[in-house]
Design an enzyme around this catalytic site. Sequence first.
Site, short mmCIF file in Angstrom:
data_model
loop_
_atom_site.label_atom_id
_atom_site.label_comp_id
_atom_site.label_asym_id
_atom_site.label_seq_id
_atom_site.Cartn_x
_atom_site.Cartn_y
_atom_site.Cartn_z
N LYS A 6 8.82 4.22 7.66
CA LYS A 6 7.59 3.52 7.30
C LYS A 6 6.42 3.88 8.21
O LYS A 6 5.27 3.94 7.77
CB LYS A 6 7.82 2.01 7.30
CG LYS A 6 8.69 1.52 6.14
CD LYS A 6 8.79 0.01 6.16
CE LYS A 6 9.50 -0.52 4.92
NZ LYS A 6 10.88 -0.05 4.81
N LYS B 99 7.32 -5.14 11.59
CA LYS B 99 8.07 -4.47 10.54
C LYS B 99 8.93 -3.36 11.13
O LYS B 99 8.46 -2.56 11.94
CB LYS B 99 7.13 -3.87 9.48
CG LYS B 99 6.31 -4.89 8.73
CD LYS B 99 5.37 -4.26 7.74
CE LYS B 99 6.07 -3.67 6.56
NZ LYS B 99 5.13 -3.19 5.54
N HIS C 194 2.33 -8.45 -5.02
CA HIS C 194 3.06 -7.20 -4.78
C HIS C 194 2.90 -6.33 -6.02
O HIS C 194 3.44 -6.62 -7.08
CB HIS C 194 4.53 -7.52 -4.53
CG HIS C 194 5.35 -6.33 -4.15
ND1 HIS C 194 6.36 -6.39 -3.21
CD2 HIS C 194 5.33 -5.04 -4.56
CE1 HIS C 194 6.92 -5.19 -3.07
NE2 HIS C 194 6.30 -4.36 -3.89
N ASN D 42 9.12 4.25 -2.31
CA ASN D 42 10.54 4.27 -2.62
C ASN D 42 10.85 5.61 -3.27
O ASN D 42 10.40 5.88 -4.40
CB ASN D 42 10.91 3.13 -3.57
CG ASN D 42 10.89 1.79 -2.84
OD1 ASN D 42 11.60 1.60 -1.87
ND2 ASN D 42 10.06 0.88 -3.30
N ARG E 269 12.99 7.18 -5.03
CA ARG E 269 14.11 7.08 -5.97
C ARG E 269 13.64 6.37 -7.23
O ARG E 269 12.50 5.90 -7.28
CB ARG E 269 15.26 6.27 -5.35
CG ARG E 269 14.79 4.90 -4.85
CD ARG E 269 15.92 4.00 -4.43
NE ARG E 269 15.46 2.84 -3.68
CZ ARG E 269 14.94 1.75 -4.21
NH1 ARG E 269 14.75 1.68 -5.52
NH2 ARG E 269 14.56 0.73 -3.45
N VAL F 295 14.94 -0.29 -9.72
CA VAL F 295 15.61 -1.23 -10.63
C VAL F 295 14.72 -1.53 -11.83
O VAL F 295 15.16 -1.55 -12.98
CB VAL F 295 15.96 -2.53 -9.90
CG1 VAL F 295 16.53 -3.56 -10.87
CG2 VAL F 295 16.95 -2.28 -8.77
N ARG G 207 15.76 -10.09 -13.74
CA ARG G 207 17.03 -9.65 -13.19
C ARG G 207 18.04 -10.79 -13.34
O ARG G 207 17.84 -11.88 -12.78
CB ARG G 207 16.89 -9.28 -11.72
CG ARG G 207 15.91 -8.15 -11.46
CD ARG G 207 16.00 -7.68 -10.03
NE ARG G 207 14.94 -6.74 -9.70
CZ ARG G 207 14.91 -5.97 -8.60
NH1 ARG G 207 15.90 -6.08 -7.72
NH2 ARG G 207 13.92 -5.14 -8.37
#
Length: 447
Positions: free
Chosen positions: A116, A158, A208, A290, A292, A295, A338
């Site tokens: 990060k 963080k 977000h 991210n 990848r 979800v 989800r």
Amino acid sequence: MIKKILIANRGEIALRVIRACREMGIRSVAVYSQADADSMHVRLADEAYCVGKPRSADSYLKIDQIIAAAEVAGVDAIHPGYGFLAENAHFNEVCRSSGFEFIGPSPQAMEKLGDKNTARKMAIENEVPVVPGSDGLIENDADAIATAAKIGYPVLIKATAGGGGKGMRVAEDEASLATAFSQARKEAEAAFGNGGCYLEKYIGSPRHIEVQVIADNYGNVCHLFERDCSVQRRHQKLIEEAPSPSLPADRREAICAAAVRMIKGAEYSNAATVEFIVDADNNFYFIEVNARIQVEHPVSEMVTGVDLIREQIRVAGGEKLSFTQDQIECRGVAMECRINAENPDKNFQPNPGKILKIFIPGGLGVRFDSHVYAGYTVPAYYDSMIGKLIVYRSTREEAIATMRRALMELQVEGIATTASFHDQVLQHAEFVEGRHDTKFVEREFLS
């Protein structure tokens, strides 16, 4: 041309990749732990190989076992899915050095963006807004105190290798900073083997927002617009939707452009998600990339008509993106809940066990991505998600109504699920009006 793919994952994402492979005429190879021998991804793959005992550390995280399965099966490529080894640069390198194409970015890009602190520096270099914070990692309490005094309290500590809320602490003042800094470092070291931390100005109750991006090996980078992932519990996303109900058009254009700059600057190829927080004045700040598939990728697929897994495979096979940015439109509204094997009435306690009966909802605009079936036993060893309920309609009002109807239709006997909790969220005025933020669930349902 990729002709055979091993999926180094389990559950619904493994099944999602298998479906894409079948439609593309590509043979699929599943790997599974002893606990997943009866999983649907094992049944539907063209071939399947057991890679170890139930615990993920003894199976899905065993690089040597996965590579051995790939060698026996004679695959051309490996798709990591999400979680497990999906963002492990070492696994990425081992796949490639063993002669298998890794369906994802290069190990170098993954390593840079996975840290990060490095990713933050890259964002600044590419004129992507970041939250005011430290110039690098904080080495000691004195540096933490000096930096916090400069950027102002409250501050967010963080972990540079963090994820899922681990290695994160908020310090409201100097008196609490040293303790919070120590706790964050210890938690990060235990979770990621890397205790490095940095400081940022804490933005209270943000939204977000993340941008789906995909790039090929020829310099073509396209965004598939944004997703709003503000409905969260303990930094874990619960409901995602596209487009964001609260982002003005000019801010949407700016945040998507910033995400594209970030990916271009990283010399990145394949699918990625660039994540941001957005404050009350619609100022946005980079969080992380991210490296990848996510979800929640189906909501972007629904509003754009792009099959992201198919594009991932095509890019890994050396092909160009099948579209240009001006061909991508965001139409309608998509929403995803989800569905976890958890009991909302008992503080979301995991509830693994045998599914005695299940009725899958259907009808116009309803999609259910899942690997479970009647008689399936949800293992206690992995993430509790048993499926993703996705709806797509012309308007947000219609999407909410369809999702509530689908949640009511979803019948699961034998285990508890989070379906009823989602229905409560969908009825709340803040959500209906699109005024929710990342603290919404804690504030309205868990306090």
